[in-house]
Design a protein around this motif. Structure first.
Motif, PDB file in Angstrom:
ATOM      1  N   VAL A 269      38.406  35.713  42.426  1.00  0.00           N
ATOM      2  CA  VAL A 269      38.554  34.956  43.501  1.00  0.00           C
ATOM      3  C   VAL A 269      38.673  35.675  44.902  1.00  0.00           C
ATOM      4  O   VAL A 269      38.045  35.346  45.726  1.00  0.00           O
ATOM      5  CB  VAL A 269      39.639  33.501  43.113  1.00  0.00           C
ATOM      6  CG1 VAL A 269      39.706  33.138  44.291  1.00  0.00           C
ATOM      7  CG2 VAL A 269      39.046  33.049  42.047  1.00  0.00           C
ATOM      8  N   ALA A 270      39.533  36.710  44.518  1.00  0.00           N
ATOM      9  CA  ALA A 270      40.105  37.475  45.844  1.00  0.00           C
ATOM     10  C   ALA A 270      38.922  38.178  46.412  1.00  0.00           C
ATOM     11  O   ALA A 270      38.428  38.195  47.672  1.00  0.00           O
ATOM     12  CB  ALA A 270      41.216  38.338  45.677  1.00  0.00           C
ATOM     13  N   ILE A 271      38.093  38.887  45.619  1.00  0.00           N
ATOM     14  CA  ILE A 271      36.794  39.571  46.115  1.00  0.00           C
ATOM     15  C   ILE A 271      35.783  38.657  46.585  1.00  0.00           C
ATOM     16  O   ILE A 271      35.019  38.920  47.519  1.00  0.00           O
ATOM     17  CB  ILE A 271      36.227  40.351  44.922  1.00  0.00           C
ATOM     18  CG1 ILE A 271      35.170  41.718  45.681  1.00  0.00           C
ATOM     19  CG2 ILE A 271      35.340  39.891  43.988  1.00  0.00           C
ATOM     20  CD1 ILE A 271      36.379  42.674  46.214  1.00  0.00           C
ATOM     21  N   TYR A 272      35.767  37.575  46.005  1.00  0.00           N
ATOM     22  CA  TYR A 272      34.654  36.350  46.652  1.00  0.00           C
ATOM     23  C   TYR A 272      35.276  36.055  48.024  1.00  0.00           C
ATOM     24  O   TYR A 272      34.224  35.993  49.038  1.00  0.00           O
ATOM     25  CB  TYR A 272      34.741  35.240  45.576  1.00  0.00           C
ATOM     26  CG  TYR A 272      33.818  34.133  46.119  1.00  0.00           C
ATOM     27  CD1 TYR A 272      32.484  34.096  46.202  1.00  0.00           C
ATOM     28  CD2 TYR A 272      34.381  33.070  46.953  1.00  0.00           C
ATOM     29  CE1 TYR A 272      31.618  33.084  46.787  1.00  0.00           C
ATOM     30  CE2 TYR A 272      33.606  32.077  47.330  1.00  0.00           C
ATOM     31  CZ  TYR A 272      32.209  31.987  47.235  1.00  0.00           C
ATOM     32  OH  TYR A 272      31.510  30.898  47.612  1.00  0.00           O
ATOM     33  N   PHE A 273      36.521  35.736  48.127  1.00  0.00           N
ATOM     34  CA  PHE A 273      37.255  35.353  49.404  1.00  0.00           C
ATOM     35  C   PHE A 273      36.779  36.485  50.409  1.00  0.00           C
ATOM     36  O   PHE A 273      36.730  36.268  51.590  1.00  0.00           O
ATOM     37  CB  PHE A 273      38.557  35.112  49.199  1.00  0.00           C
ATOM     38  CG  PHE A 273      38.702  33.481  48.659  1.00  0.00           C
ATOM     39  CD1 PHE A 273      37.610  32.774  48.390  1.00  0.00           C
ATOM     40  CD2 PHE A 273      40.006  33.134  48.095  1.00  0.00           C
ATOM     41  CE1 PHE A 273      37.926  31.521  47.903  1.00  0.00           C
ATOM     42  CE2 PHE A 273      40.109  32.014  47.677  1.00  0.00           C
ATOM     43  CZ  PHE A 273      39.236  30.980  47.490  1.00  0.00           C
ATOM     44  N   ALA A 274      37.169  37.635  49.947  1.00  0.00           N
ATOM     45  CA  ALA A 274      36.953  38.844  50.906  1.00  0.00           C
ATOM     46  C   ALA A 274      35.636  38.956  51.354  1.00  0.00           C
ATOM     47  O   ALA A 274      35.193  39.490  52.674  1.00  0.00           O
ATOM     48  CB  ALA A 274      37.171  40.418  50.195  1.00  0.00           C
TER      49      ALA A 274
ATOM     50  N   GLY B 158      33.464  36.748  52.315  1.00  0.00           N
ATOM     51  CA  GLY B 158      33.105  35.646  53.250  1.00  0.00           C
ATOM     52  C   GLY B 158      31.835  35.239  52.947  1.00  0.00           C
ATOM     53  O   GLY B 158      31.564  34.366  51.863  1.00  0.00           O
ATOM     54  N   GLN B 159      31.108  35.012  53.985  1.00  0.00           N
ATOM     55  CA  GLN B 159      29.679  34.269  53.734  1.00  0.00           C
ATOM     56  C   GLN B 159      28.594  35.164  53.263  1.00  0.00           C
ATOM     57  O   GLN B 159      27.401  34.744  53.247  1.00  0.00           O
ATOM     58  CB  GLN B 159      29.200  33.886  55.084  1.00  0.00           C
ATOM     59  CG  GLN B 159      30.366  33.040  55.788  1.00  0.00           C
ATOM     60  CD  GLN B 159      30.036  31.678  56.264  1.00  0.00           C
ATOM     61  OE1 GLN B 159      29.009  31.297  56.198  1.00  0.00           O
ATOM     62  NE2 GLN B 159      31.066  30.902  56.515  1.00  0.00           N
ATOM     63  N   VAL B 160      28.860  36.485  52.604  1.00  0.00           N
ATOM     64  CA  VAL B 160      27.831  37.097  52.329  1.00  0.00           C
ATOM     65  C   VAL B 160      27.794  37.847  50.833  1.00  0.00           C
ATOM     66  O   VAL B 160      27.533  38.705  50.584  1.00  0.00           O
ATOM     67  CB  VAL B 160      27.512  38.433  53.358  1.00  0.00           C
ATOM     68  CG1 VAL B 160      27.144  38.149  54.547  1.00  0.00           C
ATOM     69  CG2 VAL B 160      28.878  39.391  53.439  1.00  0.00           C
ATOM     70  N   ALA B 161      28.366  36.986  50.029  1.00  0.00           N
ATOM     71  CA  ALA B 161      28.572  37.326  48.617  1.00  0.00           C
ATOM     72  C   ALA B 161      27.286  37.231  47.802  1.00  0.00           C
ATOM     73  O   ALA B 161      26.770  36.585  48.070  1.00  0.00           O
ATOM     74  CB  ALA B 161      29.451  36.205  47.939  1.00  0.00           C
ATOM     75  N   SER B 162      27.361  38.437  47.012  1.00  0.00           N
ATOM     76  CA  SER B 162      26.058  38.487  46.105  1.00  0.00           C
ATOM     77  C   SER B 162      26.010  37.433  45.267  1.00  0.00           C
ATOM     78  O   SER B 162      26.906  36.735  44.926  1.00  0.00           O
ATOM     79  CB  SER B 162      26.217  39.811  45.663  1.00  0.00           C
ATOM     80  OG  SER B 162      27.132  40.082  44.613  1.00  0.00           O
ATOM     81  N   ASP B 163      24.942  37.220  44.459  1.00  0.00           N
ATOM     82  CA  ASP B 163      24.987  36.093  43.555  1.00  0.00           C
ATOM     83  C   ASP B 163      25.936  36.538  42.302  1.00  0.00           C
ATOM     84  O   ASP B 163      26.541  35.577  41.841  1.00  0.00           O
ATOM     85  CB  ASP B 163      23.351  36.123  42.711  1.00  0.00           C
ATOM     86  CG  ASP B 163      22.588  35.821  43.654  1.00  0.00           C
ATOM     87  OD1 ASP B 163      22.751  34.856  44.674  1.00  0.00           O
ATOM     88  OD2 ASP B 163      21.260  35.994  43.626  1.00  0.00           O
ATOM     89  N   LYS B 164      26.094  37.897  42.045  1.00  0.00           N
ATOM     90  CA  LYS B 164      27.121  38.282  40.801  1.00  0.00           C
ATOM     91  C   LYS B 164      28.609  37.810  41.318  1.00  0.00           C
ATOM     92  O   LYS B 164      29.373  37.307  40.487  1.00  0.00           O
ATOM     93  CB  LYS B 164      26.825  39.562  40.428  1.00  0.00           C
ATOM     94  CG  LYS B 164      27.949  40.241  39.842  1.00  0.00           C
ATOM     95  CD  LYS B 164      27.863  40.012  38.241  1.00  0.00           C
ATOM     96  CE  LYS B 164      28.888  40.634  37.226  1.00  0.00           C
ATOM     97  NZ  LYS B 164      29.816  39.762  36.709  1.00  0.00           N
TER      98      LYS B 164
END
Length: 145
Positions: free
Chosen positions: A76-81, A83-89
């Motif tokens: 969850v933390a890496i997803y929040f970090a 922001g708006q450019v998270a990869s599909d993985k």
């Protein structure tokens, strides 16, 4: 109490990824580096989300942090970090983590944390009867027989 640390994020995802996520505007003096404040905020937000799912099911803060929560906090933390450019993985890992938290909240998955589950409120699976006894006698059944 944080469920994961920046060091654990660095170990799992690598310093290169964390440095790239930190470089959002200008390069810091001396070159790119990991922005600890960004990741501390992401970890705090992840932990708040996790606590929201655990609230009512477990006493918070937990006495010990199960490995499962460390894993979920990192995802969850890496997803929040990102922001708006998270990869599909990263997005898929986040969605899977939220599904796992929903299962924990629904008590489908139980955390192995000794002595922290709150006592039952008396409403979970317990049947209470408040009906008084009604003796059936000839006199009480008059008109029905």
């Amino acid at each position: 109490m944080a469920y994961c640390t920046i060091d654990q994020l660095t170990e799992r995802y690598g310093a290169v990824m964390l440095t790239q996520l930190s470089d959002r505007a200008e390069l810091a003096p001396g070159g790119p580096s990991i922005d600890a404040a960004l990741f501390e905020r992401a970890i705090a937000d992840a932990d708040a989300l996790i606590d929201g799912y655990l609230f009512g099911r477990y006493q918070l803060p937990l006495a010990q942090v199960p490995t499962l929560l460390v894993d979920l906090s990192q995802r969850v933390a890496i997803y929040f970090a990102h922001g708006q450019v998270a990869s599909d993985k990263i997005r898929k890992d986040y969605e899977d983590a939220v599904k796992t938290l929903e299962r924990i909240a629904a008590n489908t998955i139980r955390l192995q944390v000794d002595g922290v589950e709150p006592a039952s409120s008396g409403q979970d699976g317990e049947v209470l009867l408040t009906q008084t006894d009604r003796p059936m006698t000839v006199d009480s059944m008059k008109g029905y027989i």
